[in-house]
Structure formats: C-alpha cells, structure tokens
Design a protein around this motif. Structure first.
Motif, PDB file in Angstrom:
ATOM      1  N   SER B   8      40.382  11.113  44.661  1.00  0.00           N
ATOM      2  CA  SER B   8      40.202  11.986  45.822  1.00  0.00           C
ATOM      3  C   SER B   8      41.518  12.688  46.100  1.00  0.00           C
ATOM      4  O   SER B   8      42.540  12.404  45.491  1.00  0.00           O
ATOM      5  N   THR B  10      44.049  14.272  49.416  1.00  0.00           N
ATOM      6  CA  THR B  10      44.251  14.352  50.864  1.00  0.00           C
ATOM      7  C   THR B  10      45.569  15.058  51.153  1.00  0.00           C
ATOM      8  O   THR B  10      46.489  15.024  50.319  1.00  0.00           O
ATOM      9  N   VAL B 242      44.496   8.651  44.627  1.00  0.00           N
ATOM     10  CA  VAL B 242      44.532   9.712  45.631  1.00  0.00           C
ATOM     11  C   VAL B 242      45.669  10.670  45.311  1.00  0.00           C
ATOM     12  O   VAL B 242      46.823  10.257  45.163  1.00  0.00           O
ATOM     13  N   CYS B 244      48.037  13.417  46.746  1.00  0.00           N
ATOM     14  CA  CYS B 244      48.465  13.712  48.115  1.00  0.00           C
ATOM     15  C   CYS B 244      49.494  14.840  48.121  1.00  0.00           C
ATOM     16  O   CYS B 244      50.338  14.925  47.235  1.00  0.00           O
TER      17      CYS B 244
END
Lengths: 736, 736
Positions: B8, B10, B242, B244
């Motif tokens: 993912s 973020t 993740v 980032c």
C-alpha cells in the motif's frame, strides 16, 4: 385495535419529553427514583422552537453539569440595540446597551436551539447511571430505531432501572383512586398508555420543517392527539395499564393531562389581535446590528426583533400587520415564509435583508393564559406550557417550564425515597403558580409595548413611547433572568422574624392560606445578598486544601442534598471564632445529623466539576447525610493566607472534612475567601454582605433556594436549624 | 510465519500512538492528509505514565478544541510548598507560593493521567472528519474489538480516508530510496509492517498494572520488540509493505525507528546514581499539603515530591536512597510498592501517610540523553522520547513530545498538500533539537538539586542550598511552561532588522548554518510583548459584530492557516488610520492573496468555540486563502464603543469580513480592544505593548509562533509580508 395489553407500576410517570419533562426526568435519574418518561412524538426537536437560555436556567443546568455544553455552543447575546423611527420616519439606532445586567451571575443570556438542549438532557440522564453495560441495554425501555422490533417486544412489567424516553407512546386514560392518595407508598393514579406504530406517530406536518411552519403554532387548530394526523391505519397496537404514585403532565399548551383532569382545570386569560411571524435564517444583509439582539419599531410597518443565533443563524420575530385576525380566527393560508420576509424587508428598510437558507419558520397570535390549578390532590401535577402560554419574544417559555419541574423534581424524588415529608409537595403550586402569574403580567405589558405603533411625539396618545419601552425592558431583568424570583414563606422557607412580609397581594394564589409554615425563623439581617426564598448567589472562593478557585455553586450540585453553608467569619488557629465554628461542627456531627436521613449518591452526581476518570473502584464506606455541610471562612485581611496563623485542614472539626477509612479525608468542603493567583478576588464576604466577625449559617434547599438564615450561636441558631429540618425531613430510619 | 503479504501507499506513516504520535495524527487529520498511525500495543494507557499538562501544551490542545476537557477533569496545581529540615532535622513548611507565574497565559499547570488525554486525541481525530456515516465504517482501518475479524480482513491497498490507530502493528524494516528524496511527490521510504495476533501483542507485564510496575521503566532491560514477551507462538501473521512519502518515529525511548536509521543515530548523555520510585495512590494522611504540589527535602532520608492528581489520587515521587546502583545496573527485585512506601514514610515523618488503593507504581534511574539527529534526509523524523529522555518530575516529557510533533505536523501536512515549500521541513530539527538540549540541561540541574542532601548550613559544601533550589525552581517557569521558548531565525522566522541576534551559542545545532533564511525582516520595536520566534500571546478582545469577548487564540485554531493579525490602531469612521487599514486591506485582497494557495478546511477545524449544531448543509462557495486575515483595532479611549464615530462592519474593507453569496458576511474577523460587560477589560493594546496610534502587522505561523512583525505602511511593511510568504509558500496553482 388492541392486540396486547399489559400492566406495570412506576413511581413517577412523566408525560411529555420536552424541556420540562426532561428536566424532571433528569432530577429523578440523579436521585435514583423509579420513573418513566413517555412522549408521543417520534423524535426530539431538530430545529426551531425555543432558543433562549436565561441566567437562572444556566445556573440550574450547570448544577447538573450540562451548562458548559450550552455555553460553548450557543450564541452569547451581550448587547441590545434599540432602533426607532427618526423625524423622517427612517429607522436609526437610538441606543446600544448591555443585554441584561452585569454582575447578576457568572452567566448571561445565550441562545441555542432547543433540540441541542434536549440532546444534552438525554445524555445527562443516561450518564446518571454510570457507564452502560450490555446487561442494561435490554432494560432501557422502548427504542425508536426499529419500530417493528419495538412493537413486537412485550412491555416489561418490572420497574425499569434506567429512565429513557419511550417515544411513540401516548396516554389514553387517567384515573385517581382518592382512597389511596394519603398513603405515600400507594399507587393511586392509573394511566393507560398506548404504544403507537411508526406511521401512526408521524404526523405529515413534521416530514419537513420548512413544508408547514404552522405545525404546533397556536394558529393551528388545537392538537387533539395524533390520531387526527395519522397517515395509515395502525397495523399493531399495544395498550399498557400503569399504576403510578405520581403523574406529571409536561405535555404542552394542548396538554392531554390537563384535559384528563376535568373541566375544572382551565387556562385563564385572553388573546390579542397581534400576529407575528418567525424566521430562522442565515441572513444576507447590510444591517449593522444583525449580530446583536435588536428591537426595531418602524414608523408604520410594525416591529421586528433580531435574535442572533448559534453559527450564522439569526432568528427574526416579525410583526405581520397585514394579516387580519378577522372574526377571531386567522386565515392560515395567507402565512408563508415569503410574505413574512416581505414584512421584515419593509420594517428594516432602507437596509437590505435576504436569505438563501431558511432553517425553520412559524407564526403565532399573541395571548397570555395561565392554569387555575397546577396539581390535583398532590398526585397529578401540571408543568410548563400545560399551565402557562404567552408570546415567545422574551425567551421565557422554555426557561419557566424547566424551572417548574426543577422546583418539582427533588420534592417528588425525595418523597418517593421516604426522605421528605409528603406535605412539601403542596409548595409546588404555591411557588410556581405565583411565577406563572408574574410571567403572564410581564408578557402582557411587554408585548403591547413592542407590538404598538411608536408615538410620533409626546401628544400622540395612541402611540407607544419608545422611552417607556426601553425603560420597561431595563426593569424586567430581575424577572426575565429569573435571578430575582422569590418563593413565599412555607414549610420550606422559614420566614424572617426581623423583617415584615413583603409579598405583593396579586401573587397570592387561592391555596396560600392552606400552606403549612416552618416553625423555624430566619434572621434576614445577617446577609444583605442572601435573601430567604431567593436562590443562593454564587461567588468565587478558594478551596482551602489547594487554593483552587471555585464558584460556590460548583460545590452545590443538584444531587438531592440540602446544604448548610457555614460562613465561619475570619478564622485563625488561635481565634475564639474557630472554637465557635468547631463547637457548631461537633453539634452537627453528634446531635443533628445522626437524626436525619442519609442518601447514597448516584454516580452522575459526583465530580461534576474537576472530576476525572470515572471511579477507580472505591465507593465511600457509608452513604452521606442528606445534609451536606460546607465551611466558608474569611482569611484575615492582613494575611496572605500563608501566614502561620492560617489553620490547616485538621484544625477544623471533622464534620468539615469527613473521613473515610479507604478514601482518607474529604478535602472538598472547606473554602476560604481570599484573592486567587490567576482569577482575581471573589471578595465573597463583601459580595454576600456578611459580617466577617460574626458569620452566618445559611440553609439551602436541594434546588439552591435559601430556606433558612440564622446565626452560628449555640442554642439560638442551632435550634432554628433543628426546627427547619424537623418540618421537612422524615426522621432517620436506616441508610437510603 | 507469513500467511499473507500486501502492499500500500501512504503520505505519512506514524509509528507509535502515544501523545507525540497522536498529536501528529491530529494535525494530519485536521489537514485532510493521507496518513496512517500504527502501534504495537493492544490498547491505550489506562493508568500511570505522564500526567502534567503545561501552559503551552494546554494552549496547543485548546487550538484543537480539546483543552476544555482536560482543564475540567484535571487537578489544578495552583500553589507549591517547600518543606525542609529545621534545626532539629524535622521537616517543616518553609514557604508556600504560586506554582508558576500568574499572567503568563489563560492556563496554568494541571495534572491528569495520560490515558485521558489519549482518549481526547482519539475523539478529536475522529471528529476531524465530521459525523461518521455507515459507508465510512468499513474504511476506518484495523479495529481492535475483534482480533480474529481484523486478522482475517485483507489489508486495503487504497489510501485510507480517515486516520485511526491501527493497533497490534509493528514495523520490521525501513529503507530510504535516496534517488527519490528530492521529488516531493515521490514515496521514497519503504516500511514493512507486521500485523500481530492478539496473544503476540499482549506482553505478560501489562496484564495488571499493579503486578509489575517496572514494565516500561528505564530500569527494565531495553524493550527490543514484543517478540521477547510473546506468550504463544503466533497463529496467523500478516505482513504489509508500505510506500511512504514520510515516516515519523514516535516510538519512545527504545525507538525502533531510531535504531532502524542506523548507528549514526545515537542518544547522547549519561545516567546518574539517583533512583526514584513513583506511587499513584489515594492517600490516607495528616500531612497538611497533600493537595498541593510539595517538594520535601528530608535531613537524611532523601527527597519526595507530592503531585496531587484528579479525583482523590496523589502521585508521590520518592527518592530511594537504599537502592544501590551497584555496577551500573539496579537490582530490580528489590523494588516493590511496599518498600517505596516505606521510603516515603521516612521522608514525611513525623506525619503519617498510608493507602488502601494504589493505582500504579514504577521506579526509574535519573539520566539525561538527547538524540544527535532528529531527521534523516527530511524524509524520516524522530520525535518525543525517541530523541530525549530525562527524569519525569518536572512534568516535561509528554509536553515536549507533543510540542515536537505540533511543530512538525503542519509542516509535513502542508508540504504533502503542495502548499508549503519542502525546504521548510529542515526547520524541524533546527527548532526542536535546540529545545531538547535546553530540556536536558534544565533537568540535569534540577534533578541534582532535588536529589541532593540539604545543606546543614552555609559551610556544608556537599549539601544543596534550599535557597538555591527554590530559586532554580522559580527561574525555570518560562522554560517549563514552554511559554518562553523561542525558535531561531529561518525561512519561517524573519529575523528582526532592528535588534541584534541573541541566540545563546550552546543552542546551536550542527545544522544551523545550512538553514535557509527568510528574505523578509521584522521590526521588533513595534510590539514589546510579541517576540519574533515566540508564540503569539493571547489577550481578550471583543468581537466587533456582537461585543462578545474572545481570547485571540480562540480565533486562531490549528487548521493549517497562516494568520496576518492587523493591529489597526485606534479607528473611527473619519480617521486617516481607517483609510490606511483599508488600503492595506485592498492590497491584501487584490495583490497578495490571489498569488497564494487556498485550502478547503476540514469540518472539525471550524467552530471550535462558539460552534453549534454541525452544519446545516451550507458549505462556503470557495475554499479560503491559506492566509487568514484578522483585524484588531482599538476603541478610542474617550469612547464607549457605541459612539457615533465607531465604524460599522461595512466601513472596513471586505477582506476583513469576507462575503459569501449564500452565507452573507463573515462577522468573525474584526475585533476591538475595549472593556467587556461581564468579563473585565482585556487591555489588549497595552498588554501586547502596541502603539495605539501606529499599530503593527503580525505574521503568525499555523502553529501560533510569530514569524514576522512589520508596519502597516504601504511598500515598507507590505513588501516584508510578500517576501515572507514567498519564501515559505508555493505559488497558487488552483484550489486545494
């Protein structure tokens, strides 16, 4: 029609969950009394209706811990502006002054729509019982979320543990068994309740608040019950027969309860020819005082009042001079938001006003009526709009209604708990009917002055003098704030022996002569600001143990307890005055308090202010006395409070710092009048008008009204205290 | 071990949901920035830990609307008492004085346990997004109620819409792609997160807080991750990768993030030999100052500090003189609540102290350490205990930690939104490392004075002088309250052209010389109380439109906006000064603001104070400018404010009352310095030290610190404003 029928019992049945009913329910929840609260509506109010919170109402709400929320969310109306026609007939600002009077209270008038207050009441009622558990959930009475589920659920016959609003429930019959009214433990009132289906309980008028603003207006045909507004025939109906100790009708101007009590329960008064419209809008305007309370008298187009509201809302009260009253009944079809706005534009010209968003609107015909009886046999009571209706512009309706049940709630609750003598219930009508009559008289005068055409000059006798209007407005503060209201002498209010009775004759009600009187007598000269029968005023003092400033009201929450406020005067470790205060303490601890009842406090009644994480599992060893003792002493004026002569807590008698073997001393009962470090000087002794060398003992009722004022002296003052409680409280029989 | 793996993206990954992480998450929620907050613990703190809320922290929390709750629930520490040995060696009260200094702020120090503050943070984060809808519910990230459900739920790969704490999640690897760090839109930091099972995330130590108080103590072996405390082997494990933009380690003294950044990220400092115990108890005592902050130096048994807490709790910090540090590592098995209490009894003798209820306990060894770097490549940041550890007695830890991320949050958020230039991120280490070093120096001095044996007399050179201790305590207020902290000149803080730099040499960090500076210059002589680099102080003024008193801070919420506070001086309808203020208004509206970005405000950022029923369906027509303009004028001293010369709102340029075609004028941007009716006189111009005839223009950063101070003059002052913003903000490219 009736598919199921069940029976149940309850201590108090409250009919109507508006502000009056909710205030009563909150009292009973805080006292842990078995009660039910029913309302025929499907939900609480979301817009419109009442919006003014007066000073005394805020003090009362604060005593339950919910004033902060209203104070923070509301609009504060600080100034009031008077606009009148000038020589050319154009409106212009004549004056801008403070709205109300500074120094009356720590609060001043604020406005917020009624629905928010109802939400805070509901939260506070729920929180009275501490955190909810899953076990409780099933026990919380009828839910509104899922109508089918509610309808199919059988009605419980056990006393419910928590009060919650049971919506879509309407009473259909009421009967009092006169044989049973004299035994406080009996359930003499029988009420049949009908549980409505969703469609039956939803009148078409409320589907949109902007669709028909005249729903609930007094221009509407009288609301005889929801049956007339039913959309579909009911599919499933339940009836329940409830045996009640007491019933209280808080069901509004068209009160079903009042009608059920029979034709001798009547509303006395009259209507005027004045019709007013109301608009709640987000205004788009160049009028300079749109965010102040503003009274506009136009030369020929009628009057208008601006009430700035929370967020960007503004309420306008607009006189509708073009609506004809005709043969006593108004043509409702004429009245729409557009025509009300048109009237407003005319009055406010040459300024422009318009709106994109309208939140609510209505119209009403001004009239003043008061109920001739407020109770039947002290078993069924009426409160709020059910016994007084008037025009809304002075922001009184919701306030007087809440104050009705604030007066009634602790009396009913403590009688139900066997703590208070049932005779006390007769003081409800005595105290509140006098206020209702004052309200009607005030509104009669004020609405005529405001709706009248401004006088062109001093010779214009049919016009209203703008000076007279402004002066009437100024003089009304003590009444409209409710800070000035004063209850008559009774069993609860020990008349002053040293001053003549001063009650005006027209406040007398028919029952005045029957009211039992206290055998105690007050000494009014001991304080110039504490007046027997009026609310105990609040000033800032410091907590002895930690120098934190508190308003004394914060230490007098609505938890059902009477309070003895011992103003001990100037105290130092070596003073004879300290000895006197401690002798009084010993008498209280050893002689008086052991004779009086105790009462376990509900969770929600503690730590209203300065609370914290709810309980860490320690309950007090024993329930406290029904009488809470507070000591307020004065720091000698030549001392900073940290001098060696300043007493430490344990220099005071233990009654002033009750000891619990698990919790230690109570550090929250002794206060000192000295300057604070961050919040100025409360100058309490000076503000209360109390002699620093002599002190005074003030007896305060659970609703904050002063019932007794006497000296600290052995025998003299002590006997008055004993006599006062003897007339009010039951003797102690065991812990409650 | 790994059953599933997902990826993912973020904007900001926050590691650790203590006060520092929560403050950062709140900022990002208020700015509407995509971020995630993970914590390896199963739940928030329920007792113990930090408890002191300092003045500046309360101001900051108030700017998010959550100080009221802490203020109401907490204990207020008003006075501080010093107890020292007298000639016979018996402790006695030497002095009782105000705790802190009156007049610094509208707040003063209060204490409440950290867990309550965490609850308020979580509520505020949730409320930032407005009322929850059922659609949102599925989108709120990992839930803790039902572990099995959470574990089985696949990890979403879409950016999450709402920030909520994802518990039982721990990072296992971190890597920065140096090729990507220069493009603000890239995601150069890759973190692997491991989602733990319930049993894996529950260390045995926290099953009961009283079982082992040394959990998380610095006497404990370093906490290398929860694996060492696992009870059972994990049954189901998920890993997630993740990407980032930014990562912030708020993961405490044993920071995983700091270690992951490599050995060059180090904590510098040393430990002492002093061991202290902590007890949170409900005391049963005759000690008179148990409800005041009290510092006791005993003659020979060590020192003790009393911190009275919410409800009836008291925290005692107790020096443990009988615990030996030995070879640098303490024997933990010696330390139990009973032995800590025994030490307390000796110090407090001849007074008695005991308890029935203990809420929490721990012990620690005093030491001071500070991180040598606070960020890596301005892509990974460290905050809170991860970069400074010290003794807890001055109540600084939680405060400095929250203030770290309060400094960082708006910078990160506005860079993510493309509003702020990324260079601004370098000011985080510049500003906060200097503070951490001041903290360490303060704690070093204060703990040695407090832990030292009191000097017997003036010749006792190894003893500590009690006068020196009291004086050090007094002098520390500006730092401990954080009101006195001052950030260095930088791109954000335009140095004063009219005063020499005054920064002490030892505050300089290694990176000082690299910091970009603003091309604007301040004029410090225009206000004596507004200091460039310090927080903008708050004083009471009245809102022009309705005379309601407000602290100016209440009109400067943490919503991400810069503010220009135009102190216009004395204004009347006919004054040339009004013309000057309106000329400035026209320049702002027509020249400056059109070049600067706009930003839609989140729901939770409006109506913090004086709000009300959440929205009635009307949004503003267009997003407001990133720069909020407030006008504060002075009422001529010979006028009551209601004189004919007082300007009406529309006499001011529209930039001071922005017009919206649906909402009308904004009445909340113009304020006047005059006495209030109910709340005294704020005397703002006097308190700010601003010339009433000249005024000043103050540029305030989104965190409330003053970045610019200049004159209202055309060209001169205006150019400084334009230059200041030019160095900080991106040019406007479209509505955000």
């Amino acid at each position: 029609m009736t598919d199921t029928k069940s029976t149940s019992k309850t201590g108090v049945l409250i009919i109507g969950a508006g502000p009056a009913g909710l205030m009563l329910a909150l009292w009973l929840a805080r006292l842990g009394v078995d009660a039910r609260l029913v309302d025929k509506r499907t939900d609480k109010v979301y817009s419109g209706q009442a919006d003014g919170f007066q000073v005394r109402s805020l003090e009362i709400l604060d005593s339950f811990g919910i004033a902060d929320k209203i104070w923070n969310e509301s609009n504060h109306m600080i100034e009031v502006c008077f606009w009148n026609p000038d020589e050319t007939g154009t409106i212009r600002r004549d004056n801008r002054v403070v709205n109300g009077r500074a120094g009356l209270s720590r609060f001043h008038e604020v406005v917020l729509h009624q629905g928010r207050a109802e939400t805070f009441f509901l939260d506070a009622i729920r929180d009275s019982y501490g955190p909810a558990t899953s076990m409780d959930e099933d026990d919380v009475g009828a839910k509104t979320e899922n109508a089918t589920k509610t309808e199919k659920k059988s009605i419980r016959t056990h006393p419910r543990r928590r009060i919650a609003v049971e919506r879509k429930v309407t009473p259909t019959s009421l009967a009092i068994d006169k044989q049973q009214v004299n035994d406080a433990d009996d359930y003499p009132v029988t009420v049949t309740l009908r549980h409505l289906s969703e469609s039956e309980a939803t009148p078409t008028q409320v589907l949109s608040n902007v669709q028909d603003g005249l729903f609930r207006s007094n221009l509407d045909p009288p609301d005889e019950g929801v049956e007339t507004q039913r959309k579909d025939p009911p599919v499933f109906v339940q009836e329940e027969v409830v045996q009640c100790k007491y019933v209280v009708g808080c069901d509004g101007a068209h009160s079903w309860t009042r009608k059920a009590l029979g034709p001798e329960f009547d509303m006395v008064g009259e209507m005027t020819d004045y019709i007013w419209g109301v608009l709640d809008i987000v205004p788009i305007t160049d009028f300079p005082d749109i965010r102040n309370r503003t009274m506009i008298h136009s030369a020929a187009n009628g009057s208008l009042m601006v009430i700035p509201r929370e967020n960007r809302l503004v309420r306008l009260y607009i006189q509708l001079t073009e609506v004809s009253v005709g043969s006593g009944r108004v043509d409702r079809s004429q009245i729409k938001p557009g025509m009300i706005m048109k009237a407003a534009k005319k009055i406010m010209s040459p300024y422009n006003i318009d709106y994109h968003y309208c939140d609510w609107w209505t119209a009403y015909q001004i009239g003043q009526r008061v109920g001739n009886h407020f109770s039947k046999l002290n078993r069924v009571f009426l409160a709020g709009d059910a016994v007084h209706t008037h025009s809304p512009k002075a922001g009184q309706g919701m306030n007087v209604s809440m104050q009705d049940t604030y007066n009634l709630g602790w009396k009913l609750g403590l009688v139900c708990k066997g703590i208070l003598q049932p005779e006390v219930l007769s003081t409800y009508e005595l105290e509140r009917r006098a206020i209702a009559k004052q309200l009607i008289a005030f509104d009669h005068r004020f609405s005529r002055l405001f709706s009248g055409r401004p006088a062109k000059d001093i010779l214009d006798e049919t016009g209203v003098s703008m000076d007279e209007f402004a002066s009437a407005f100024r003089q009304s503060h003590m009444f409209t704030t409710a800070v000035g209201i004063k209850y008559q002498p009774s069993i609860l209010v020990a008349a002053a022996a040293d001053s003549p009775p001063e009650q005006p004759a027209d406040d007398k009600t028919e029952t005045d002569d029957d009211v039992p009187q206290s055998t105690a007598h007050s000494t009014s000269a001991l304080s110039t600001a504490c007046i027997v029968g009026m609310r105990f005023p609040s000033h800032q003092v410091l907590r002895h143990a930690d120098a934190r400033p508190w308003h004394l009201h914060h230490k007098m929450p609505s938890d059902g307890r009477f309070r003895l406020v011992v103003f001990g005067g100037e105290l130092t470790v070596s003073s004879p005055q300290l000895e006197k205060v401690n002798k009084l303490g010993a008498w209280l601890a050893n002689t008086l308090l052991p004779k009086l009842p105790t009462m376990a406090l509900m969770q929600g009644t503690t730590n209203l202010h300065g609370g914290g994480r709810p309980g860490y599992g320690l309950a007090p060893e024993k329930p406290p006395s029904i009488v809470d003792v507070l000591l307020v002493y004065a720091s000698p004026s030549d001392s900073s409070g940290s001098a060696v002569e300043a007493p430490d807590l344990l220099d005071f008698h233990e009654v002033y710092h009750p000891f619990d073997s698990k919790l230690g001393h109570d550090y929250d009962k002794v206060f000192v009048d000295r300057p604070s470090h961050h919040d100025g000087d409360g100058r309490a002794y000076e503000n209360y008008g109390i002699d620093r060398m002599r002190g005074v003992l003030v007896g305060v009722r659970p609703d904050g009204y002063i019932g007794l004022m006497t000296s600290l002296d052995a025998d003299a003052g002590w006997n008055e205290v004993a006599r006062w409680f003897q007339g009010i409280l039951q003797p102690r029989t065991g812990d409650k």
